[in-house]
Design a protein around this motif. Structure first.
Motif, PDB file in Angstrom:
ATOM      1  N   THR A  31     -15.244  -4.037  36.158  1.00  0.00           N
ATOM      2  CA  THR A  31     -15.020  -5.395  37.069  1.00  0.00           C
ATOM      3  C   THR A  31     -13.898  -6.111  37.008  1.00  0.00           C
ATOM      4  OG1 THR A  31     -16.406  -6.689  34.968  1.00  0.00           O
ATOM      5  CG2 THR A  31     -17.815  -5.396  36.730  1.00  0.00           C
ATOM      6  N   MET A  32     -13.070  -6.056  36.210  1.00  0.00           N
ATOM      7  CA  MET A  32     -11.860  -6.429  36.263  1.00  0.00           C
ATOM      8  C   MET A  32     -10.711  -6.023  37.339  1.00  0.00           C
ATOM      9  SD  MET A  32     -11.862  -9.004  34.114  1.00  0.00           S
ATOM     10  CE  MET A  32     -13.684  -9.134  34.825  1.00  0.00           C
ATOM     11  N   TYR A  33     -11.351  -4.954  38.082  1.00  0.00           N
ATOM     12  CA  TYR A  33     -10.240  -3.985  38.850  1.00  0.00           C
ATOM     13  C   TYR A  33     -10.618  -4.175  40.455  1.00  0.00           C
ATOM     14  CZ  TYR A  33      -8.356  -1.625  34.535  1.00  0.00           C
ATOM     15  OH  TYR A  33      -7.923  -1.525  33.415  1.00  0.00           O
ATOM     16  N   THR A  34      -9.553  -4.265  41.110  1.00  0.00           N
ATOM     17  CA  THR A  34      -9.510  -4.151  42.510  1.00  0.00           C
ATOM     18  C   THR A  34      -9.362  -2.741  42.781  1.00  0.00           C
ATOM     19  OG1 THR A  34      -8.707  -6.186  43.163  1.00  0.00           O
ATOM     20  CG2 THR A  34      -8.208  -4.398  44.882  1.00  0.00           C
ATOM     21  N   MET A  35     -10.548  -2.096  43.677  1.00  0.00           N
ATOM     22  CA  MET A  35     -10.518  -0.802  43.934  1.00  0.00           C
ATOM     23  C   MET A  35     -10.129  -0.326  45.509  1.00  0.00           C
ATOM     24  SD  MET A  35     -11.667   0.402  41.100  1.00  0.00           S
ATOM     25  CE  MET A  35     -12.000   2.120  41.577  1.00  0.00           C
ATOM     26  N   ALA A  36      -9.508   0.688  45.622  1.00  0.00           N
ATOM     27  CA  ALA A  36      -8.957   0.869  46.858  1.00  0.00           C
ATOM     28  C   ALA A  36      -9.248   2.406  47.327  1.00  0.00           C
ATOM     29  CB  ALA A  36      -7.600   0.442  47.094  1.00  0.00           C
ATOM     30  N   TRP A  37      -9.248   2.635  48.710  1.00  0.00           N
ATOM     31  CA  TRP A  37      -9.109   3.973  49.074  1.00  0.00           C
ATOM     32  C   TRP A  37      -8.063   4.245  50.171  1.00  0.00           C
ATOM     33  CZ3 TRP A  37     -12.226   7.942  47.858  1.00  0.00           C
ATOM     34  CH2 TRP A  37     -13.489   7.589  47.381  1.00  0.00           C
ATOM     35  N   PHE A  38      -7.313   5.342  49.832  1.00  0.00           N
ATOM     36  CA  PHE A  38      -5.952   5.615  50.454  1.00  0.00           C
ATOM     37  C   PHE A  38      -6.177   7.009  51.106  1.00  0.00           C
ATOM     38  CE2 PHE A  38      -3.050   2.359  49.421  1.00  0.00           C
ATOM     39  CZ  PHE A  38      -3.527   1.821  48.296  1.00  0.00           C
ATOM     40  N   ARG A  39      -5.372   7.193  52.274  1.00  0.00           N
ATOM     41  CA  ARG A  39      -5.537   8.623  52.842  1.00  0.00           C
ATOM     42  C   ARG A  39      -4.055   9.162  53.224  1.00  0.00           C
ATOM     43  NH1 ARG A  39      -8.390   7.609  58.358  1.00  0.00           N
ATOM     44  NH2 ARG A  39      -6.423   6.887  58.943  1.00  0.00           N
ATOM     45  N   ASP A  40      -4.041  10.439  52.861  1.00  0.00           N
ATOM     46  CA  ASP A  40      -2.892  11.013  53.261  1.00  0.00           C
ATOM     47  C   ASP A  40      -3.128  12.069  54.163  1.00  0.00           C
ATOM     48  OD1 ASP A  40      -0.596  13.055  53.299  1.00  0.00           O
ATOM     49  OD2 ASP A  40      -0.185  13.188  51.265  1.00  0.00           O
ATOM     50  N   ILE A  88      -6.550   2.499  53.531  1.00  0.00           N
ATOM     51  CA  ILE A  88      -7.600   2.451  54.258  1.00  0.00           C
ATOM     52  C   ILE A  88      -8.630   1.147  54.110  1.00  0.00           C
ATOM     53  CG2 ILE A  88      -9.631   3.569  54.923  1.00  0.00           C
ATOM     54  CD1 ILE A  88      -7.128   4.984  55.672  1.00  0.00           C
ATOM     55  N   ALA A  89      -8.985   1.091  52.695  1.00  0.00           N
ATOM     56  CA  ALA A  89      -9.974  -0.153  52.507  1.00  0.00           C
ATOM     57  C   ALA A  89      -9.682  -0.221  51.070  1.00  0.00           C
ATOM     58  CB  ALA A  89     -11.435   0.538  52.893  1.00  0.00           C
ATOM     59  N   MET A  90     -10.065  -1.821  50.639  1.00  0.00           N
ATOM     60  CA  MET A  90      -9.764  -2.346  49.413  1.00  0.00           C
ATOM     61  C   MET A  90     -11.062  -3.149  49.127  1.00  0.00           C
ATOM     62  SD  MET A  90      -6.456  -3.855  47.938  1.00  0.00           S
ATOM     63  CE  MET A  90      -6.906  -5.803  48.603  1.00  0.00           C
ATOM     64  N   MET A 133      -6.652  13.783  52.872  1.00  0.00           N
ATOM     65  CA  MET A 133      -6.909  13.795  51.524  1.00  0.00           C
ATOM     66  C   MET A 133      -7.341  12.396  51.266  1.00  0.00           C
ATOM     67  SD  MET A 133      -7.834  15.681  48.988  1.00  0.00           S
ATOM     68  CE  MET A 133      -6.752  17.029  48.793  1.00  0.00           C
ATOM     69  N   TYR A 134      -8.336  11.948  50.578  1.00  0.00           N
ATOM     70  CA  TYR A 134      -8.693  10.516  50.335  1.00  0.00           C
ATOM     71  C   TYR A 134      -8.583  10.247  48.819  1.00  0.00           C
ATOM     72  CZ  TYR A 134     -10.255   9.512  55.197  1.00  0.00           C
ATOM     73  OH  TYR A 134     -10.264   9.347  56.422  1.00  0.00           O
ATOM     74  N   TYR A 135      -7.926   9.203  48.853  1.00  0.00           N
ATOM     75  CA  TYR A 135      -7.497   9.127  47.197  1.00  0.00           C
ATOM     76  C   TYR A 135      -8.284   7.511  46.690  1.00  0.00           C
ATOM     77  CZ  TYR A 135      -4.013  12.792  47.272  1.00  0.00           C
ATOM     78  OH  TYR A 135      -3.399  13.869  47.256  1.00  0.00           O
ATOM     79  N   CYS A 136      -8.723   7.668  45.410  1.00  0.00           N
ATOM     80  CA  CYS A 136      -9.504   6.427  45.006  1.00  0.00           C
ATOM     81  C   CYS A 136      -8.282   5.742  44.106  1.00  0.00           C
ATOM     82  CB  CYS A 136     -10.651   6.608  44.134  1.00  0.00           C
ATOM     83  SG  CYS A 136     -11.297   5.257  43.450  1.00  0.00           S
ATOM     84  N   ALA A 137      -8.009   4.455  44.240  1.00  0.00           N
ATOM     85  CA  ALA A 137      -6.857   3.795  43.423  1.00  0.00           C
ATOM     86  C   ALA A 137      -7.585   2.736  42.821  1.00  0.00           C
ATOM     87  CB  ALA A 137      -5.747   3.633  44.213  1.00  0.00           C
ATOM     88  N   ALA A 138      -7.014   1.936  41.745  1.00  0.00           N
ATOM     89  CA  ALA A 138      -7.166   0.867  41.011  1.00  0.00           C
ATOM     90  C   ALA A 138      -6.316   0.240  40.595  1.00  0.00           C
ATOM     91  CB  ALA A 138      -8.391   1.030  39.825  1.00  0.00           C
TER      92      ALA A 138
END
Length: 127
Positions: free
Chosen positions: A32-41, A50-52, A94-99
């Motif tokens: 719950t302390m992390y901002t989460m995001a999706w990226f696309r290559d 893409i989205a956060m 390719m979709y990647y999750c990031a934090a």
């Protein structure tokens, strides 16, 4: 050490839908302390934001997916979801999750600001 594992990719025709999931584990501060995001290559070896979603639920989207994609988080499952609807062939990639920790204020336009990444899941949209 934060670990992110994506799932849910696949192949669909244009106009179809896919639901991607990213499961979070580890970290010193808790999910719950992390901002989460999706990226696309899309094949250019560059990762497009893409989205956060921030811990309080504030969301940000790339213009190309607004109105079609929805990002959400299920905190009790430490999971972030990317619901993709009305898919287009240009959504293929390719979709990647990031934090990143939310107080570091990462920006969706700057993938280098996210230190934690999953291995990705492929989404293919055919016309």
């Amino acid at each position: 050490q934060v670990r992110l594992v994506e799932s849910g990719g696949g192949s669909v025709q244009e106009g179809g839908s896919l639901r991607l999931s990213c499961t979070f584990s580890g970290g010193d501060y808790g999910y719950t302390m992390y901002t989460m995001a999706w990226f696309r290559d899309g094949g250019s070896n560059e990762r497009e934001g893409i989205a956060m979603i921030e811990p309080i639920g504030t969301t940000h989207y790339a213009d190309s997916v607004k109105g079609r994609f929805t990002i959400s988080r299920v905190d009790n499952e430490q999971t972030v979801i990317l619901q993709m609807r009305n898919l287009k062939s240009e959504d293929t990639g390719m979709y990647y999750c990031a934090a990143e920790l939310y107080w570091k204020r990462p920006q969706l336009e700057r993938p280098a600001e996210f230190p934690y990444w999953g291995r990705g899941t492929q989404a293919s949209v055919s016309s």
